[in-house]
Write an enzyme that holds these catalytic residues in place. Structure first.
Site, PDB file in Angstrom:
ATOM      1  N   ASP A   1       1.940  -1.493  -8.451  1.00 22.29           N
ATOM      2  CA  ASP A   1       3.176  -0.719  -8.473  1.00 22.29           C
ATOM      3  C   ASP A   1       4.093  -1.241  -9.574  1.00 22.29           C
ATOM      4  OD1 ASP A   1       4.157  -3.121  -7.355  1.00 22.29           O
ATOM      5  OD2 ASP A   1       3.855  -2.384  -5.318  1.00 22.29           O
ATOM      6  N   SER A   2       5.403  -1.186  -9.363  1.00 20.64           N
ATOM      7  CA  SER A   2       6.348  -1.522 -10.431  1.00 20.64           C
ATOM      8  C   SER A   2       6.244  -2.976 -10.881  1.00 20.64           C
ATOM      9  CB  SER A   2       7.778  -1.214  -9.983  1.00 20.64           C
ATOM     10  OG  SER A   2       8.066  -1.863  -8.752  1.00 20.64           O
ATOM     11  N   ASN A   3       5.945  -3.894  -9.965  1.00 18.27           N
ATOM     12  CA  ASN A   3       5.782  -5.287 -10.373  1.00 18.27           C
ATOM     13  C   ASN A   3       4.648  -5.428 -11.375  1.00 18.27           C
ATOM     14  OD1 ASN A   3       7.829  -5.942  -8.614  1.00 18.27           O
ATOM     15  ND2 ASN A   3       6.694  -7.561  -7.573  1.00 18.27           N
TER      16      ASN A   3
ATOM     17  N   GLY B   1       5.568  -4.054 -14.950  1.00 22.01           N
ATOM     18  CA  GLY B   1       6.549  -4.782 -15.754  1.00 22.01           C
ATOM     19  C   GLY B   1       7.875  -4.050 -15.811  1.00 22.01           C
TER      20      GLY B   1
ATOM     21  N   HIS C   1      13.970  -6.558  -9.796  1.00 24.67           N
ATOM     22  CA  HIS C   1      12.547  -6.725 -10.082  1.00 24.67           C
ATOM     23  C   HIS C   1      12.312  -8.045 -10.809  1.00 24.67           C
ATOM     24  CE1 HIS C   1      12.009  -2.544  -8.897  1.00 24.67           C
ATOM     25  NE2 HIS C   1      10.693  -2.729  -8.993  1.00 24.67           N
TER      26      HIS C   1
END
Length: 364
Positions: free
Chosen positions: A153-155, A158, A340
Site C-alpha cells: 500500500d502507501s508505505n 513511498g 507516513h
C-alpha cells in the site's frame, strides 16, 4: 522549445536538459524504437511505446554520444534520470515531448529513467530513446539475475516521503511521493536486483481505506498490467521469477473502518484477513515456485494486525512452507505526508530488511 531545467554540474558533468515537441526531429537526429530499452516493472508494450500505471517502473538503455533524447507521451508522472549511475535530470510531467540530456562526455553511456510518482488511475507512455546522427543508441543492458518484488500500500509506494510536514494537499502528496527512495527500491539497489513495486495507496487485502470502498481490494489489482484497466491482464512472463517477494498489506484493513461497518474492528474480521493472507501466500507460491522467499511485513500501531500476520506466517510454516518469514518494522518518526514514513524511515526499514535477507537463505 522550452526549458525543463538549467545548467547544472553533477558528478563533474556540465549538463543541459531541454524539451522539444514531438513528433518532429531535427535533421541531425535519428529516431529509435523501444526495442533498444529494457523495461522493468509491469508495462504493456505497444507498437511504438510502453504503457504503465504502477509506481516505480523504470527503463534502462545504452547509447554513444554527448546527448540523448527521451521520448514521452506522459503529462502525468515525475521521473529521475541517471546517466552512468549519476543523477542528471528531474523530469516532471513531460507531456508529449522529447527531453534531451546534453553536455555529456564523448563515448558510451548507460541511462536509467525511473518513475517516482503514483497515479494508478491513469496511464503514461514512454516512447524510447533518440540519438544524434553522430551518436547511436546501443543494445540495452542485460537483465539482472537478482529480482525482488514488493506488493503493498502507501508505505510500499513511498507516499509523500519527501515531505517534512504532515499536512499535505493532494498536489503536494503527488510531488513528494517517491517510489525510487522507498524501502523497496533501496533494498533492491543494495542487492543489485531488478525490482517491481506493485503497490497502491489506500488499498487493503480485504477492505480498503475509508473512502475507497468503491474500488476492489488488492487481489483484483494484482492481476492487472495497468491498475486502471480491469481488462489488462499481467501475463506473468517467464523472465520474472523474483527470489524475494515482500508483502506490505494490512494497514488499511486494520485502519479506518468503512462507515457502513462502524465501530471498532472486531472478530470475525481478523480471521477473514488471515484466510485472505494465507490465500495470497499460496498464490505467490504457485506463481513463483518453491524457492522464492516470501516476506510478510507488518508495522504498528494495530496490535491485532501484527498478531494476525504473525499467525498467518506460523500457519503457513506449520503447513510445510518453510520459506515464509515475518518482518516487523517500527520506531519510525512518521514525519511525511499524513503521518507516513519519512525518507529517514524508509532508509531504516531498508536496513532492517537488508539484514533479514542477508541472514536468510535467499536463493539468488
Amino acid at each position: 522549445m522550452g526549458w525543463i531545467g538549467d545548467r547544472r554540474r553533477r558528478a563533474g558533468l556540465a549538463l543541459l536538459v531541454l524539451v522539444t515537441a514531438l513528433p518532429q526531429l531535427h535533421a541531425a537526429e535519428q529516431a529509435t524504437s523501444l526495442a533498444t530499452v529494457r523495461a522493468v516493472g509491469r508495462v504493456q508494450l505497444d507498437d511504438d511505446g510502453a504503457r504503465y500505471g504502477w509506481p516505480g517502473v523504470y527503463f534502462e538503455g545504452r547509447f554513444r554520444g554527448t546527448r540523448i533524447g527521451l521520448r514521452f507521451d506522459d503529462a502525468i508522472n515525475h521521473f529521475d534520470v541517471e546517466v552512468d549511475g549519476k543523477p542528471v535530470a528531474d523530469v516532471r510531467k513531460p507531456g508529449r515531448r522529447t527531453v534531451w540530456v546534453e553536455g555529456l562526455a564523448p563515448g558510451e553511456h548507460t541511462l536509467r529513467l525511473a518513475g517516482r510518482s503514483e497515479a494508478p488511475d491513469r496511464v503514461g507512455r514512454f516512447l524510447g530513446l533518440v540519438a544524434d546522427r553522430d551518436g547511436a543508441v546501443l543494445p540495452p543492458p542485460p537483465a539482472r539475475s537478482r529480482q525482488i518484488e514488493f506488493i503493498g500500500d502507501s508505505n510500499t509506494v513511498g507516499y509523500g516521503l519527501r515531505s517534512t510536514t504532515h499536512q499535505c494537499s493532494d498536489a503536494e502528496v503527488f510531488d513528494r511521493t517517491d517510489a525510487q527512495r522507498s524501502y523497496g527500491a533501496l533494498t533492491a539497489r543494495h542487492f543489485g536486483a531488478d525490482v517491481q513495486i506493485n503497490a497502491y495507496s489506500g488499498i487493503g487485502l480485504v477492505r480498503n481505506y475509508h473512502g475507497m470502498a468503491s474500488l476492489p481490494a488488492f487481489p483484483a489489482f494484482y492481476q492487472r498490467t495497468l491498475p486502471s484497466e480491469p481488462g489488462s491482464r499481467w501475463p506473468q512472463p517467464a523472465s520474472w521469477r523474483p527470489q524475494v517477494v515482500a508483502i506490505g498489506l494490512g494497514l488499511n484493513d486494520f485502519g479506518v473502518v468503512p462507515a457502513q461497518i462502524g465501530g471498532l474492528i472486531a472478530d470475525p474480521f481478523p480471521q477473514q484477513f488471515k484466510l485472505a493472507y494465507l490465500a495470497l501466500l499460496a498464490d505467490l507460491r504457485q506463481r513463483y515456485g518453491p524457492d522464492t522467499l516470501l516476506v510478510a511485513t507488518a508495522t504498528p500501531p494495530s496490535s491485532t494486525f501484527l498478531a494476525t500476520v504473525r499467525t498467518a506466517v506460523a500457519e503457513a510454516r506449520a503447513a510445510g512452507d518453510a520459506r515464509v518469514v515475518y518482518f516487523e518494522y517500527g520506531d519510525l518518526d512518521l514525519r511525511a505526508c499524513h503521518w507516513h514514513p519519512s525518507a529517514r524511515d524508509h532508509r531504516a526499514i531498508a536496513r532492517g530488511l537488508i539484514a533479514l535477507l542477508e541472514d536468510s537463505d535467499v536463493k539468488w
